[in-house]
Structure formats: C-alpha cells, structure tokens
Design an enzyme around this catalytic site. Structure first.
Site, PDB file in Angstrom:
ATOM      1  N   HIS A 184       0.839  -1.208   0.000  1.00 56.28           N
ATOM      2  CA  HIS A 184       0.000   0.000   0.000  1.00 56.28           C
ATOM      3  C   HIS A 184       0.872   1.256   0.000  1.00 56.28           C
ATOM      4  CE1 HIS A 184      -2.636  -2.905   2.369  1.00 56.28           C
ATOM      5  NE2 HIS A 184      -3.447  -2.575   1.379  1.00 56.28           N
ATOM      6  N   SER A 235       0.531  -8.843   1.646  1.00 54.26           N
ATOM      7  CA  SER A 235      -0.930  -8.808   1.674  1.00 54.26           C
ATOM      8  C   SER A 235      -1.389  -8.701   3.118  1.00 54.26           C
ATOM      9  CB  SER A 235      -1.489 -10.091   1.047  1.00 54.26           C
ATOM     10  OG  SER A 235      -2.856 -10.226   1.371  1.00 54.26           O
TER      11      SER A 235
HETATM   12  P1  AMP Z   1      -6.375  -3.779  -0.364  1.00 57.68           P
HETATM   13  O1  AMP Z   1      -6.227  -2.999   0.903  1.00 57.68           O
HETATM   14  O2  AMP Z   1      -5.938  -5.209  -0.250  1.00 57.68           O
HETATM   15  O3  AMP Z   1      -7.719  -3.603  -1.007  1.00 57.68           O
HETATM   16  O4  AMP Z   1      -5.336  -3.127  -1.388  1.00 57.68           O
HETATM   17  C1  AMP Z   1      -5.382  -1.769  -1.716  1.00 57.68           C
HETATM   18  C2  AMP Z   1      -4.498  -1.524  -2.907  1.00 57.68           C
HETATM   19  O5  AMP Z   1      -3.156  -1.897  -2.596  1.00 57.68           O
HETATM   20  C3  AMP Z   1      -4.917  -2.343  -4.138  1.00 57.68           C
HETATM   21  O6  AMP Z   1      -4.804  -1.524  -5.299  1.00 57.68           O
HETATM   22  C4  AMP Z   1      -3.916  -3.460  -4.140  1.00 57.68           C
HETATM   23  O7  AMP Z   1      -3.675  -4.010  -5.427  1.00 57.68           O
HETATM   24  C5  AMP Z   1      -2.680  -2.761  -3.616  1.00 57.68           C
HETATM   25  N1  AMP Z   1      -1.733  -3.740  -3.058  1.00 57.68           N
HETATM   26  C6  AMP Z   1      -1.998  -4.670  -2.104  1.00 57.68           C
HETATM   27  N2  AMP Z   1      -0.903  -5.440  -1.894  1.00 57.68           N
HETATM   28  C7  AMP Z   1       0.056  -4.993  -2.726  1.00 57.68           C
HETATM   29  C8  AMP Z   1       1.397  -5.384  -2.992  1.00 57.68           C
HETATM   30  N3  AMP Z   1       1.978  -6.396  -2.349  1.00 57.68           N
HETATM   31  N4  AMP Z   1       2.090  -4.692  -3.911  1.00 57.68           N
HETATM   32  C9  AMP Z   1       1.510  -3.661  -4.585  1.00 57.68           C
HETATM   33  N5  AMP Z   1       0.256  -3.253  -4.392  1.00 57.68           N
HETATM   34  C10 AMP Z   1      -0.470  -3.907  -3.479  1.00 57.68           C
END
Ligand code: AMP
Length: 294
Positions: free
Chosen positions: A49, A197
C-alpha cells in the site's frame, strides 16, 4: 522546496469520516489549483500500500488514502468479520508515506440502506477471482465508482497484485468516461518472494512457509517462458506441479489469459496475464505476472 511541497509540509494530514467534509476540503484544494490523487485501500497497511501512496505523493499535490473495508465485495463465507484493522497505525503510516488525508467512512456513511444501484463490468469478471468470488467485482466497481465521485481524483493508484481488479477498473473508467487516470503499480514482495498482503497475517507459521510456493511456481513458469516455451498447457503444468509439491497448498485456479480481455489463450503470443489463487488453510492468496513475448 517547490511551492506545492512547502504547502504539503505545512499541512498536517487530515482524518475525515464524512462525505460532506471531504467534499468541502476537495473543493478548497481545487480552488487552489492542486492536483489530487486517490489510493483506495481496505486498511491494515503494509509496504505494498505504501508504495502506491509514495508514488501518488511524488506525482500529485494532494493524496487521499481511503481506508474502508467494503462489505459489498465480500461473499457470505468470506473474511469480512475478521478482516484485520488498525486505523491508528494506518494513519501514522499514511502520514509518513506522504498522504494528505485519510478518508475512513463508516459503512452507513458509504451506503444508503435502500441503495438500488450497482456498477457491474461484464465479461472481465466471470473468470479468475470473479469465478471463485461471485459478486466480488460488482462490490469493488460500485465502491470505487462512489469513491471516484466523492473525491474526483486526477489519478488513482492500484496495485498489479490485484491484476484482474486493475484490468476491470481500467475498463470501467473507459466505459463510463470517468475523468481519472488509472495508474498500475508493481507488486511489492517479502524477502522470500511472498507478495505482501493484509491477509498474510492469517497464516500460521507453517502456512506462511508454505506460501512461498506461490512466487516459486511463477518463477519456474517465467524461466520456461524466457527459454521460449509458448504452450499454455506446459506452462500451467509447471506451475501446478510446483504448487502441488507443497502439501498445505490447495489450488483455487491457475490461469493464463490475455492481459487486456482476460479471455483464455491457447498460445502465448499476445501479452498474457499468468494468475494463480491458492488456499493455505482458510486463507486464499493470489499472485501473478504479466508476460509479453515482444
Ligand atoms: P487492499 O487494501 O488489499 O484492497 O489493497 C489496496 C491496494 O493496494 C490495491 O490496489 C492493491 O492491489 C494494492 N496492493 C496490495 N498489496 C500490494 C502489494 N503487495 N504490492 C503492490 N500493491 C499492493
């Protein structure tokens, strides 16, 4: 310091819970002629993030990070109730990464009880994660549309980790003429290759070790591709065989699709998305890479 950087430094990061308040702040920013970025997240932030926030801060005057665990994108048997959260920690991380504002609405602020409207992107959502998670992308597209309408960003940043989400959002923006540029950002990984993640925190020690098989299987596929292998079934088998060496891993899908249309390909000619989803216990993790022969 540049003018806009001085302004950024002088402004403490804002924390906003309501749509009314954020709209007023954005109105004022617009009056000042400032460019605005949006980074949508579900919180419990990690370096993945933060990479999005830092990139957004380097390219825009103001960066809004939304922290909202969106109930409409979770299926009935998914992890909505257990999704990790720590808003105080998130606020600190956002500020240190250069965010100007954290938008953290309650569910009741985002959704009317009698809401009737859903944004649904057809064709790109029936496969991959869409097949395993029916309704998931309707929830994503609806909340992202709402966030775009509330925050009117010039640019919005999404991770390539959620490759299907990125493709779906790009298509939605094109189809519905949203006035926002979608920027994809590379996957940030742990030292041992596991894609970062928020859901990695669910893994037991044994599952965490086992989860390295995700990136290892994709690296094996990359090796074969770089040696000239073009047969989809051969590449899929390399990935499946590697994942199956790990007793704790249960494959949800291993797919090779056209990187734009997400439709199946029989030969690796156009740029393809090679995407996998694997369960470790109850935790479902995803990983992917895009391969372009040209
Ligand atoms: P989330 O909180 O899981 O919904 O993720 C929010 C944003 O962060 C989304 O656009 C995800 O694709 C991005 N994101 C999550 N994990 C990663 C990662 N390891 N590398 C790059 N972007 C990420």
């Amino acid at each position: 310091m540049e003018g806009s950087e001085a302004a950024k430094a002088a402004n403490k990061m804002l924390f906003v819970k309501t749509i009314k308040e954020i709209k007023q702040i954005i109105k004022n920013w617009r009056k000042e002629g400032l460019s605005i970025a949006l980074v949508p997240t579900m919180g419990y932030l990690h370096e993945g993030h933060l990479s999005l926030i830092k990139k957004a801060a380097s390219e825009n005057d103001r960066v809004i990070v939304s922290v909202f665990v969106n109930p409409t994108q979770f299926g009935p048997n998914e992890d909505l109730d257990n999704y990790p959260s720590d808003i105080e920690r998130d606020k600190k991380l956002c500020e240190s990464a250069g965010a100007s504002l954290v938008f953290n609405p309650e569910v009741s602020e985002m959704y009317y009880d009698n809401a009737c409207t859903v944004v649904s992107v057809k064709n790109l959502t029936s496969m991959l994660c869409g097949a395993s998670r029916p309704g998931h992308f309707d929830g994503v597209c609806t909340v992202v549309s709402k966030l775009f309408n509330i925050t009117t960003p010039d640019k919005a940043y999404f991770g390539e980790k959620d490759a299907q989400q990125l493709a779906v959002i790009k298509r939605m923006v094109r189809d519905l003429n949203f006035d926002v540029e979608i920027i994809g950002c590379p996957i940030i990984r742990e030292q041992d290759g596991l894609a970062k993640s928020s859901r990695n925190t669910y893994l037991s020690d044994k599952e965490r070790k086992a989860a390295t098989v995700l990136s290892r299987s994709l690296n094996k596929a990359k090796e074969a591709l770089s040696k000239g292998e073009k047969d989809v079934s051969v590449i899929k088998k390399i990935i499946i065989d590697e994942i199956n060496t790990e007793p704790l891993a249960k494959i949800d899908y291993v797919e090779i699709v056209d990187s734009l249309s997400l439709s199946e390909v029989s030969k690796i000619e156009t740029p393809v998305l090679i995407a996998i989803a694997v369960f470790f216990g109850k935790t479902r993790l995803i990983d992917n890479f895009t391969w372009d022969n040209n």
